[in-house]
Design a protein around this motif. Structure first.
Motif, PDB file in Angstrom:
ATOM      1  N   ALA A 229     -66.385  44.903  31.549  1.00  0.00           N
ATOM      2  CA  ALA A 229     -65.968  45.720  32.689  1.00  0.00           C
ATOM      3  C   ALA A 229     -64.450  45.839  32.764  1.00  0.00           C
ATOM      4  O   ALA A 229     -63.728  44.869  32.511  1.00  0.00           O
ATOM      5  CB  ALA A 229     -66.505  45.114  33.986  1.00  0.00           C
TER       6      ALA A 229
ATOM      7  N   LEU B   3     -65.574  50.849  40.427  1.00  0.00           N
ATOM      8  CA  LEU B   3     -66.152  50.019  39.360  1.00  0.00           C
ATOM      9  C   LEU B   3     -66.386  48.594  39.849  1.00  0.00           C
ATOM     10  O   LEU B   3     -67.481  48.029  39.688  1.00  0.00           O
ATOM     11  CB  LEU B   3     -65.224  50.027  38.138  1.00  0.00           C
ATOM     12  CG  LEU B   3     -65.701  49.307  36.873  1.00  0.00           C
ATOM     13  CD1 LEU B   3     -65.029  49.902  35.636  1.00  0.00           C
ATOM     14  CD2 LEU B   3     -65.414  47.802  36.910  1.00  0.00           C
TER      15      LEU B   3
ATOM     16  N   PHE C  73     -66.843  55.319  36.070  1.00  0.00           N
ATOM     17  CA  PHE C  73     -66.478  55.348  37.494  1.00  0.00           C
ATOM     18  C   PHE C  73     -65.217  56.174  37.699  1.00  0.00           C
ATOM     19  O   PHE C  73     -64.378  56.309  36.801  1.00  0.00           O
ATOM     20  CB  PHE C  73     -66.274  53.921  38.011  1.00  0.00           C
ATOM     21  CG  PHE C  73     -67.524  53.094  37.982  1.00  0.00           C
ATOM     22  CD1 PHE C  73     -68.370  53.047  39.081  1.00  0.00           C
ATOM     23  CD2 PHE C  73     -67.877  52.399  36.832  1.00  0.00           C
ATOM     24  CE1 PHE C  73     -69.550  52.302  39.037  1.00  0.00           C
ATOM     25  CE2 PHE C  73     -69.052  51.645  36.782  1.00  0.00           C
ATOM     26  CZ  PHE C  73     -69.890  51.605  37.889  1.00  0.00           C
TER      27      PHE C  73
ATOM     28  N   ARG D 141     -71.446  52.802  31.957  1.00  0.00           N
ATOM     29  CA  ARG D 141     -71.266  52.998  33.387  1.00  0.00           C
ATOM     30  C   ARG D 141     -69.843  53.490  33.624  1.00  0.00           C
ATOM     31  O   ARG D 141     -68.884  52.725  33.498  1.00  0.00           O
ATOM     32  CB  ARG D 141     -71.488  51.678  34.150  1.00  0.00           C
ATOM     33  CG  ARG D 141     -72.851  51.007  33.913  1.00  0.00           C
ATOM     34  CD  ARG D 141     -73.952  51.642  34.731  1.00  0.00           C
ATOM     35  NE  ARG D 141     -73.654  51.605  36.159  1.00  0.00           N
ATOM     36  CZ  ARG D 141     -73.974  50.588  36.959  1.00  0.00           C
ATOM     37  NH1 ARG D 141     -74.561  49.501  36.493  1.00  0.00           N
ATOM     38  NH2 ARG D 141     -73.692  50.655  38.253  1.00  0.00           N
TER      39      ARG D 141
ATOM     40  N   GLU E 110     -60.986  52.285  39.599  1.00  0.00           N
ATOM     41  CA  GLU E 110     -61.254  50.858  39.417  1.00  0.00           C
ATOM     42  C   GLU E 110     -61.888  50.220  40.649  1.00  0.00           C
ATOM     43  O   GLU E 110     -62.650  49.254  40.525  1.00  0.00           O
ATOM     44  CB  GLU E 110     -59.975  50.126  39.025  1.00  0.00           C
ATOM     45  CG  GLU E 110     -58.832  50.197  40.022  1.00  0.00           C
ATOM     46  CD  GLU E 110     -57.964  51.442  39.894  1.00  0.00           C
ATOM     47  OE1 GLU E 110     -56.827  51.403  40.425  1.00  0.00           O
ATOM     48  OE2 GLU E 110     -58.406  52.427  39.290  1.00  0.00           O
TER      49      GLU E 110
ATOM     50  N   TRP F  70     -68.496  49.130  31.302  1.00  0.00           N
ATOM     51  CA  TRP F  70     -68.099  49.607  32.623  1.00  0.00           C
ATOM     52  C   TRP F  70     -66.670  50.125  32.490  1.00  0.00           C
ATOM     53  O   TRP F  70     -65.745  49.354  32.231  1.00  0.00           O
ATOM     54  CB  TRP F  70     -68.151  48.467  33.631  1.00  0.00           C
ATOM     55  CG  TRP F  70     -69.514  47.844  33.827  1.00  0.00           C
ATOM     56  CD1 TRP F  70     -70.275  47.197  32.893  1.00  0.00           C
ATOM     57  CD2 TRP F  70     -70.262  47.784  35.046  1.00  0.00           C
ATOM     58  NE1 TRP F  70     -71.452  46.745  33.446  1.00  0.00           N
ATOM     59  CE2 TRP F  70     -71.471  47.098  34.768  1.00  0.00           C
ATOM     60  CE3 TRP F  70     -70.025  48.249  36.340  1.00  0.00           C
ATOM     61  CZ2 TRP F  70     -72.434  46.851  35.744  1.00  0.00           C
ATOM     62  CZ3 TRP F  70     -70.983  48.006  37.311  1.00  0.00           C
ATOM     63  CH2 TRP F  70     -72.174  47.321  37.016  1.00  0.00           C
ATOM     64  N   SER F  71     -66.482  51.440  32.662  1.00  0.00           N
ATOM     65  CA  SER F  71     -65.187  52.036  32.331  1.00  0.00           C
ATOM     66  C   SER F  71     -64.687  52.986  33.410  1.00  0.00           C
ATOM     67  O   SER F  71     -65.434  53.423  34.296  1.00  0.00           O
ATOM     68  CB  SER F  71     -65.296  52.798  30.998  1.00  0.00           C
ATOM     69  OG  SER F  71     -66.164  53.916  31.129  1.00  0.00           O
ATOM     70  N   VAL F  72     -63.395  53.302  33.302  1.00  0.00           N
ATOM     71  CA  VAL F  72     -62.732  54.282  34.173  1.00  0.00           C
ATOM     72  C   VAL F  72     -61.936  55.233  33.298  1.00  0.00           C
ATOM     73  O   VAL F  72     -61.151  54.799  32.441  1.00  0.00           O
ATOM     74  CB  VAL F  72     -61.779  53.586  35.177  1.00  0.00           C
ATOM     75  CG1 VAL F  72     -61.005  54.629  35.977  1.00  0.00           C
ATOM     76  CG2 VAL F  72     -62.531  52.653  36.103  1.00  0.00           C
TER      77      VAL F  72
END
Length: 302
Positions: A135, A190, A184, A182, A187, A163-165
């Motif tokens: 993440a 997330l 987002f 996943r 942050e 889990w990324s942005v």
């Protein structure tokens, strides 16, 4: 974890002298292994190093969070997680969940053994590991242009989630891997989703923190950095309260010139900053020391 857990004294794998003093620390001198292990190594060498760790480290339940120094050593989470699994097996615990805070997936192809950007695959495919969540990724390592570099087996097996942005991961849907990705808007979203997931599904969890997941104005590392803030780390640790079976911290900073040409070539290709001016290094390490103290306090409450 009680004695032998997060409230036990931290252990420092002192490979590069980058980790400053910590309360009650148990410091293990390993500088003689720095050139052999830093950035990456062949599998026989990693197995030899794992044996050295067993000989030099205190028993698992007699130390707390392990500080490993530079993010160039993140692949050492592998043998540390193996020690945690062995300790959990004696307690007949459920399979271990792994949570990694990192700006990179650490699931990239590496044909020469294992390195700091490839270790997650081996851990994710262990039968004793339930799932690995990486993440905080903002790196293009999981974007379309680098998709072929990612190991697909743990993603296909449902053992690994990114889990990324701010990364376009549309390629994952073409390969039927969309559930493992996943994305987002920012942050904060997330971390809120991650904390909800961790709280709603309690289980024994190993937490690995690479400080390159944090924004440069929080702490400086020698890799490209993400967007997380201090409060995000504190929130994740709070969400894991009562679940932590083990933890490690990497992403401290040190200046180093590899003696072997292939490591100089590979690390330069990965964008690693290895040689840092002394005054700048001192300033970065001072900030790292303050942040380590905070991480240790939060983990102590975990």
């Amino acid at each position: 974890m009680e004695r032998g857990g997060m409230s036990a004294p931290p252990a420092i794998l002192d490979l590069d002298h980058s980790v400053g003093p910590l309360p009650g620390e148990q410091r293990i001198a390993l500088a003689d292994w720095q050139e052999a292990i830093r950035f990456g190594c062949a599998l026989p060498r990693m197995r030899a190093f794992a044996q050295v760790l067993e000989q030099r480290m205190p028993p698992f339940r007699e130390h707390g969070t392990v500080f490993m120094g530079s993010g160039d050593f993140h692949h050492l989470s592998g043998p540390l997680i193996a020690r945690c699994i062995a300790a959990q097996a004696h307690a007949a615990q459920r399979p271990l969940r792994i949570v990694v805070l990192d700006n990179h997936p650490d699931n990239m192809r590496f044909p020469f053994g294992v390195h700091c950007g490839s270790w997650v695959r081996r851990v994710a495919l262990l039968p004793q590991v339930a799932h690995v969540h990486v993440a905080g990724i903002t790196s293009g390592d999981i974007g379309r242009s680098h998709c072929w570099e990612n190991y697909l087996a743990p993603l296909r097996a449902g053992k690994l989630s990114y889990w990324s942005v701010g990364v376009d991961t549309g390629w994952s849907r073409w390969l039927g891997l969309g559930r493992a990705f996943r994305g987002f808007a920012d942050e904060n979203a997330l971390i809120a989703a991650l904390c909800a997931e961790l709280s709603a599904n309690p289980q024994p969890t190993y937490l690995s923190i690479d400080k390159d997941a944090f924004a440069p104005d929080v702490v400086r590392t020698n890799w490209d950095q993400g967007l997380l803030r201090e409060e995000h780390a504190e929130a994740v640790i709070a969400a894991l309260r009562g679940q932590l079976a083990g933890s490690d911290v990497t992403g401290d900073v040190s200046s180093y010139r590899y003696r072997t040409a292939w490591k100089r070539w590979l690390s330069a290709g990965d964008g690693q900053q290895t040689e840092i001016a002394p005054a700048q290094l001192r300033a970065w390490q001072a900030g790292q020391g303050v942040f380590n103290q905070r991480l240790l306090a939060w983990l102590g409450r975990g």
